[in-house]
Enzyme design. Sequence first.
Site, mmCIF file in Angstrom:
data_model
loop_
_atom_site.group_PDB
_atom_site.id
_atom_site.type_symbol
_atom_site.label_atom_id
_atom_site.label_comp_id
_atom_site.label_asym_id
_atom_site.label_seq_id
_atom_site.Cartn_x
_atom_site.Cartn_y
_atom_site.Cartn_z
ATOM 1 N N ASP A 1 23.521 19.959 43.102
ATOM 2 C CA ASP A 1 22.963 20.071 44.385
ATOM 3 C C ASP A 1 21.477 19.618 44.135
ATOM 4 O O ASP A 1 20.608 20.391 43.652
ATOM 5 C CB ASP A 1 23.191 21.660 44.752
ATOM 6 C CG ASP A 1 22.592 21.590 46.258
ATOM 7 O OD1 ASP A 1 21.986 21.016 46.893
ATOM 8 O OD2 ASP A 1 22.769 22.703 46.856
ATOM 9 N N TYR B 1 7.905 15.410 55.586
ATOM 10 C CA TYR B 1 8.746 14.207 55.060
ATOM 11 C C TYR B 1 7.731 13.113 54.531
ATOM 12 O O TYR B 1 8.117 12.501 53.181
ATOM 13 C CB TYR B 1 9.510 13.510 56.220
ATOM 14 C CG TYR B 1 10.554 12.449 56.090
ATOM 15 C CD1 TYR B 1 11.571 12.605 55.222
ATOM 16 C CD2 TYR B 1 9.837 11.024 56.459
ATOM 17 C CE1 TYR B 1 12.542 11.570 55.074
ATOM 18 C CE2 TYR B 1 10.857 10.025 55.948
ATOM 19 C CZ TYR B 1 11.989 10.412 55.486
ATOM 20 O OH TYR B 1 13.007 9.117 55.033
ATOM 21 N N ALA C 1 4.677 13.351 53.215
ATOM 22 C CA ALA C 1 4.255 13.838 51.826
ATOM 23 C C ALA C 1 5.241 13.639 50.787
ATOM 24 O O ALA C 1 4.820 13.164 49.774
ATOM 25 C CB ALA C 1 3.977 15.148 51.911
#
Length: 229
Positions: A54, A144, A146
């Site tokens: 994951d 996003y 960053a």
Amino acid sequence: MAVHVITGAGSGIGTAVAERLAERGDELWLWARDAGRAGQLRERFPGARTLVGDLDEPERLSWALGHQSPPDRVDSLLHIAGVVELGGVGELTPKVWQATLAANLVAPAELTRLLLPQLRAARGHVVFVNSGAGLHASPRWGAYAASKHGLRALADALRGEETRNGLRVTTVFPGRTDTPMQEKVHRQEGREYDPERWMTAESVATTVLTALDLPRSAEITDLSVRPTG
């Protein structure tokens, strides 16, 4: 036969890249978040192998990979998976920031670290499919952007560190592309989605393959690609 490890092969740009590499007979190792997703990817790409972990939990990737059998050599590691959640700096919670940075930045860094021995053995290539947001941050794109600015820094640092080992590192900065993620972005922006306005995922896949297929005497470091409309 080249060996490729690909994240994000389940949709959008990742699917387009995987299809192109499969068509030419390369060996695919597709990253999946769980066993169910891995089964779906193997059905979609007959002959492909899968690795499970994951990306939202990068601190567990070492454990996950340690219980599997990754390839002995990796000719390319293609970081294409990503998540997006729009919101103003005054609205976004630490949970959103942490989830965005984990999936878009920390997971690529950790997966690269774990596969570096195989990449070095092959004098391989690491490709980061970034975003136009990795070059310019717009309102409500803070988390996003960053994460993508950080991904560019990761690529630059990796290139400087691993060039002596023969690794090539490329960052691709696509503009808006017709993908399920783009549909989600439009919903968050409250705008109607018109796929004809944006690049196709296949166009970005061509860009990625151009970087991979460049002769060993050269390296594409940073490449921006934009819709023509």
